[in-house]
Design an enzyme around this catalytic site. Structure first.
Site, PDB file in Angstrom:
ATOM      1  N   ASN A   1      37.532  51.384  48.966  1.00  0.00           N
ATOM      2  CA  ASN A   1      37.470  51.675  47.525  1.00  0.00           C
ATOM      3  C   ASN A   1      38.686  52.423  47.003  1.00  0.00           C
ATOM      4  OD1 ASN A   1      36.439  53.839  49.061  1.00  0.00           O
ATOM      5  ND2 ASN A   1      35.509  54.725  47.251  1.00  0.00           N
TER       6      ASN A   1
ATOM      7  N   GLU B   1      32.723  61.643  55.871  1.00  0.00           N
ATOM      8  CA  GLU B   1      32.616  61.716  54.408  1.00  0.00           C
ATOM      9  C   GLU B   1      31.914  60.449  53.956  1.00  0.00           C
ATOM     10  OE1 GLU B   1      36.441  62.367  52.629  1.00  0.00           O
ATOM     11  OE2 GLU B   1      36.926  63.925  54.080  1.00  0.00           O
TER      12      GLU B   1
ATOM     13  N   CYS C   1      32.601  57.166  45.765  1.00  0.00           N
ATOM     14  CA  CYS C   1      31.497  57.854  46.444  1.00  0.00           C
ATOM     15  C   CYS C   1      31.019  59.055  45.636  1.00  0.00           C
ATOM     16  CB  CYS C   1      31.895  58.269  47.854  1.00  0.00           C
ATOM     17  SG  CYS C   1      33.324  59.348  47.909  1.00  0.00           S
TER      18      CYS C   1
ATOM     19  N   GLU D   1      36.713  68.902  54.516  1.00  0.00           N
ATOM     20  CA  GLU D   1      38.160  68.806  54.667  1.00  0.00           C
ATOM     21  C   GLU D   1      38.799  69.354  53.404  1.00  0.00           C
ATOM     22  OE1 GLU D   1      39.812  65.326  56.576  1.00  0.00           O
ATOM     23  OE2 GLU D   1      37.911  64.857  57.529  1.00  0.00           O
TER      24      GLU D   1
END
Ligand code: ADP
Length: 495
Positions: A163, A261, A294, A469
């Site tokens: 994406n 993630e 996301c 992160e």
């Protein structure tokens, strides 16, 4: 002449030559087989890409292992200089990177040019600078000195989604390299091209052979053997929950640390005291990248007292969105990535409608544009436990629910398996803090969205991920922290 450009090792995409092979140990490496990479804009075949197998995974990890000692002992200032040189290379090839990324994943060219690719360069600059600013705390224990160091960990496998291909890849590549690790990058098979340009840029910048390796191919064919490799010291993955489970299980066998993630089903809470124009602007913004984000706040939770007004303004604003070719400057909303993804999106919508949801806008593919263009959709009349509220659609599909009290708003917001982000729109700062403190989310935005600072921690709770992160948290993951404790002077003197 080969029947396909199958045997070609360099494809020309948007006028830019792109090597379609792996990049292992400073060399381009072909595979016996290739796979087709199509453009979501019009379905044309852009290139045939090397289809990696366990053999290429093995070769790439071996190259990363061989290059590791020299890179790990390269002084931080020199590592930082090379990362800045890569950033220079990204900036010099910004237009190429943007054009290739748009052809490959269908996201807007203007966003790639003005937002995404400059941030790709920034990823390298930020972690280069941060490396030189890392704190090395010195603590005293009854005269004993504790000295904390950030040691390079070893070869890292970085697996990324389609994406925001180069953006998400460099989010990982930059801190992993800064920390003194070597890297094997495996981009997504639906958008593999800009990673290859990054390999060129890194080589031109002077990054030593084997420090950054690239393998192309399908997740189960080349990704899985990478994650199973015992010489790999870190795995960082961005992608879907089912794949994350497989990777974590595999990594568990070698106790390889993983950073995951994953997806989200993030809420946007619109309170009665909100600036409704702002709320509408933020809500319509969730269609960015055709909803393939996301972090997207796909669940609109609106105070019942303003829901009608909000919906009317939202509908008006959404009608202004221009859907079409992502290369056009005027386009707001491009295609989705792949026929399989479009089918998946439409499946969620059709099942929701069959279960009694109402399409306030949209509700199906765009009949005028055809192809992979899905109309921006808002579904009302959806139950909290319904599939479309609980599962990540990853398309331009939002749901609308209302609440009467703060308590109810928080329950709805927290009522999924995810915990990636949340957005609050309210005119009351105290309320914002009060609500934020009750939300399960790695990031909470108040009266804004997508403001990202690389110094801040980023990640998700629950099924949205493991670990954080960003800033020192990236180094925390990519480095092996060591504490050296030295006795006071004189203790070891022989008398
Ligand atoms: P999507 O984001 O398309 O739903 P994935 O989460 O499966 O899908 O994809 C994200 C990345 O994970 C891609 O680069 C994909 O190739 C990779 N991948 C898929 N399956 C595996 C696997 N079993 N092991 C390692 N990587 C995988």
């Amino acid at each position: 002449m080969p029947e396909h450009p199958a045997a070609a090792t360099v494809a020309t995409v948007a006028g830019v030559p792109v090597d379609t092979r792996h990049w292992i140990g400073g060399r381009r490496v072909a595979s016996a087989d290739t796979f087709a990479d199509h453009s979501p804009i019009d379905g044309t075949e852009l290139a045939r890409i090397a289809r990696g197998t366990a053999a290429e995974a093995e070769a790439a990890v071996a190259a990363a292992r061989t290059a590791f000692p020299a890179w790990a002992s390269t002084p931080p200032a020199e590592r930082a200089r090379l990362l800045h040189a890569i950033a220079d290379g990204v900036e010099a090839r910004l237009a190429d990177l943007a054009a290739v990324e748009t052809a490959d994943n269908g996201a807007l060219l203007r966003s790639h040019l003005r937002g995404v690719m400059p941030r790709v360069a920034h990823n390298f600059r930020f972690f280069a600078d941060r490396l030189l600013e890392l704190a090395h705390p010195e603590l005293d224990t009854r005269g004993h000195a504790n000295r904390v160091s950030w040691d390079p960990a070893g070869p890292c496998v970085l697996i990324t989604p389609w994406n925001a291909p180069l953006m998400l890849a460099t989010w990982k590549v930059a801190p992993a390299l800064a920390a003194g690790n070597t890297v094997v990058l495996k981009p997504a098979e639906w958008s593999p091209l800009t990673a290859s340009l990054l390999a060129d840029i890194a080589a031109e910048a002077g990054l030593p052979a084997g420090v950054l390796n690239l393998v192309q191919g399908y997740g189960d064919e080349v990704g899985a053997p990478l994650t199973a490799h015992p010489d790999v010291r870190r795995i960082s993955f961005t992608g879907s929950v089912p794949t994350a489970r497989r990777i974590a299980e595999t990594a568990g066998r070698n106790l390889t640390p993983v950073s995951l993630e994953l997806g989200g089903k993030s809420p946007m809470l619109v309170f009665a005291d909100a600036d409704l124009d702002l709320a509408v602007e933020l809500a319509v913004g969730q269609y960015d990248n055709a909803g393939q984000v996301c972090l997207a706040a796909t669940r609109l939770l609106v105070d019942a007292s303003v829901a009608e007004e909000f919906t009317a303004r939202f509908t008006g604003r959404a009608a202004e969105l221009r859907q079409g070719d992502p290369r056009e400057e005027s386009t707001d909303l491009g295609p989705n990535i792949h026929p399989r993804q479009l089918e998946r999106i439409d499946g969620f919508v059709r099942r929701a409608l069959a279960a009694g949801a109402r399409a306030v806008i949209g509700g199906g593919p765009n009949p005028e544009l055809g192809g992979l263009y899905y109309r921006p959709t808002l579904l009302a009349g959806v139950a909290q436990d319904s599939e479309v509220v609980q599962e990540e659609v990853f398309g331009p599909v939002l749901t609308l629910q209302t609440f009467d009290t703060e308590k109810e708003a928080v329950e709805l917001a927290n009522g999924t398996r995810f915990g990636l982000a949340a957005t609050l729109v309210t005119g009351d700062r105290e309320r914002a803090d009060r609500i934020a403190d009750q939300l399960v989310a790695g990031t909470v935005w108040v009266n804004c969205f997508f403001v990202r600072d690389l110094r801040a921690p980023f990640g998700g709770s629950r099924e949205s991920g493991i670990g954080r992160e960003g800033g020192d948290w990236s180094f925390d993951f990519y480095a092996d922290l060591r504490n050296t404790v030295t006795a006071p002077k004189g203790w070891s003197d022989r008398g």
